[in-house]
Design an enzyme around this catalytic site. Structure first.
Site, PDB file in Angstrom:
ATOM      1  N   ASP A  21       0.832  -1.215   0.000  1.00 60.50           N
ATOM      2  CA  ASP A  21       0.000   0.000   0.000  1.00 60.50           C
ATOM      3  C   ASP A  21       0.865   1.262   0.000  1.00 60.50           C
ATOM      4  O   ASP A  21       1.997   1.243   0.484  1.00 60.50           O
ATOM      5  CB  ASP A  21      -0.918  -0.041   1.238  1.00 60.50           C
ATOM      6  CG  ASP A  21      -2.099   0.916   1.110  1.00 60.50           C
ATOM      7  OD1 ASP A  21      -2.367   1.396  -0.017  1.00 60.50           O
ATOM      8  OD2 ASP A  21      -2.752   1.176   2.135  1.00 60.50           O
ATOM      9  N   ASN A  69     -11.054  -2.457  -5.393  1.00 63.79           N
ATOM     10  CA  ASN A  69     -10.253  -1.541  -6.223  1.00 63.79           C
ATOM     11  C   ASN A  69     -10.909  -1.230  -7.581  1.00 63.79           C
ATOM     12  O   ASN A  69     -10.525  -0.265  -8.246  1.00 63.79           O
ATOM     13  CB  ASN A  69      -8.833  -2.073  -6.424  1.00 63.79           C
ATOM     14  CG  ASN A  69      -7.960  -1.977  -5.188  1.00 63.79           C
ATOM     15  OD1 ASN A  69      -7.113  -2.830  -4.935  1.00 63.79           O
ATOM     16  ND2 ASN A  69      -8.140  -0.933  -4.378  1.00 63.79           N
TER      17      ASN A  69
HETATM   18  C1  IPE Z   1      -5.584  -2.743  -0.258  1.00 65.70           C
HETATM   19  O1  IPE Z   1      -5.162  -1.429  -0.476  1.00 65.70           O
HETATM   20  C2  IPE Z   1      -5.554  -3.491  -1.529  1.00 65.70           C
HETATM   21  C3  IPE Z   1      -4.238  -3.686  -2.135  1.00 65.70           C
HETATM   22  C4  IPE Z   1      -3.104  -3.384  -1.594  1.00 65.70           C
HETATM   23  C5  IPE Z   1      -4.249  -4.294  -3.407  1.00 65.70           C
HETATM   24  P1  IPE Z   1      -6.201  -0.240  -0.636  1.00 65.70           P
HETATM   25  O2  IPE Z   1      -5.425   1.002  -0.722  1.00 65.70           O
HETATM   26  O3  IPE Z   1      -7.151  -0.528  -1.731  1.00 65.70           O
HETATM   27  O4  IPE Z   1      -7.001  -0.327   0.746  1.00 65.70           O
HETATM   28  P2  IPE Z   1      -7.999   0.703   1.432  1.00 65.70           P
HETATM   29  O5  IPE Z   1      -9.115   0.940   0.478  1.00 65.70           O
HETATM   30  O6  IPE Z   1      -7.245   1.948   1.711  1.00 65.70           O
HETATM   31  O7  IPE Z   1      -8.426   0.016   2.680  1.00 65.70           O
HETATM   32  C1  IPE Z   2      -1.501   0.209  -3.346  1.00 64.21           C
HETATM   33  O1  IPE Z   2      -1.295   1.574  -3.354  1.00 64.21           O
HETATM   34  C2  IPE Z   2      -1.742  -0.356  -4.732  1.00 64.21           C
HETATM   35  C3  IPE Z   2      -3.125  -0.812  -4.972  1.00 64.21           C
HETATM   36  C4  IPE Z   2      -4.099  -0.828  -4.105  1.00 64.21           C
HETATM   37  C5  IPE Z   2      -3.389  -1.328  -6.296  1.00 64.21           C
HETATM   38  P1  IPE Z   2      -2.488   2.602  -3.385  1.00 64.21           P
HETATM   39  O2  IPE Z   2      -2.824   2.867  -4.812  1.00 64.21           O
HETATM   40  O3  IPE Z   2      -3.609   2.143  -2.540  1.00 64.21           O
HETATM   41  O4  IPE Z   2      -1.818   3.891  -2.774  1.00 64.21           O
HETATM   42  P2  IPE Z   2      -2.462   4.888  -1.710  1.00 64.21           P
HETATM   43  O5  IPE Z   2      -2.957   4.071  -0.574  1.00 64.21           O
HETATM   44  O6  IPE Z   2      -3.572   5.607  -2.400  1.00 64.21           O
HETATM   45  O7  IPE Z   2      -1.342   5.780  -1.328  1.00 64.21           O
HETATM   46 MG    MG Z   3      -4.082   2.369  -0.614  1.00 63.86          MG
END
Ligand code: IPE
Ligand code: IPE
Ligand code: MG
Length: 246
Positions: A21, A69
């Protein structure tokens, strides 16, 4: 002392799971669009996979795309799906070179055709590798997975000779997409968020959780080493008291 040499190889977690993340926030910090963060996360995937395999970890599960997502802007979802195709096509050679087998969990048949195809090819082309299994969680949701298992059990109880009274934890786990894979001993989430976001709910019942502030694109081998050392300094009691553990 060098970090890596502080790791006790006899007490290595067999299975490490990571919620990758912070790509978006990393990009923002660099004044770039979110996709730039995802692109830079690929290097972290490569380094972490290599580090885990070098140490002798058996399974590494990476949360790459959740069912939730899909609710992101279409542009970002499309970019992520394309990046997956590109990365899979490019990295299969390296996986083979490093003797790493690729697997996937999640509702993968619902991925865009190209992504699905690249994934199946990657799985097929690495299926005989034996050093480590890299499991990508794609279009994954733990509740979806548990529901699938419940449905599968119900179906088998109705049409075959599975008796309800014989359904125990072991039987249930065999209906999950992680069938045959030991539960992770260690779960790492990067970016400072302290939640599970629908990841491996059944499997992490007794997993050690580690939340680190590092954004995923900054995660490197030493970060994995630190996480393992942290894990090794914990006392896993499984309901017992300290004095019972020798
Ligand atoms: C969790 O990350 C899913 C992945 C790392 C693929 P998100 O960034 O989507 O999670 P939330 O929505 O902040 O909980
Ligand atoms: C994790 O990084 C990747 C996916 C969930 C695909 P994020 O895209 O959630 O990055 P933040 O949390 O918005 O910084
Ligand atoms: Mg995230």
């Amino acid at each position: 002392m060098e970090l890596k040499s502080q790791i006790n190889l006899d007490k290595l977690p067999r299975h490490i799971a990571i919620i990758m993340d912070g790509n978006g926030r990393w990009a923002k910090q660099h004044g770039k669009p979110r996709v730039f963060g995802h692109q830079n996360g690929v290097k972290s995937v490569r380094e972490t996979t290599e580090a885990a395999a070098e140490l002798g970890v058996d399974y590494l599960t990476l949360y790459a795309f959740s069912t939730e997502n899909w609710n992101r802007p279409k542009l970002e979802v499309n970019a992520l799906m394309s990046l997956l195709v590109e990365t899979l096509n490019k990295e299969i050679k390296t996986l083979n070179k490093n003797n790493i087998r690729l697997q996937a969990i999640g509702d993968i048949s619902k991925l865009p055709k190209k992504t699905y195809k690249a994934l199946l090819e990657g799985i097929e082309n690495t299926k005989n590798n034996t050093r480590m299994t890299l499991i990508l969680a794609l279009n994954y949701s733990a509740r979806w997975e548990i529901l699938q298992a419940a449905k599968g059990i119900a179906e088998k109880a109705k049409t075959e000779n599975l008796k309800i009274e014989d359904v125990n934890e072991e039987v249930f786990a065999n209906f999950l997409s992680t069938k045959g894979v030991p539960d992770p001993e260690l779960l790492i989430r990067t970016s400072g968020e302290t939640r599970i976001s629908n990841f491996l709910l059944w499997q992490i019942a007794y997993t050690e959780l580690l939340f680190v502030p590092t954004f995923w694109p900054d995660f490197r081998k030493p970060d994995l080493y630190k996480a393992i050392i942290d894990y090794q300094n914990r006392e896993r009691r499984f309901g017992k008291i300290s004095e019972q553990l020798v």
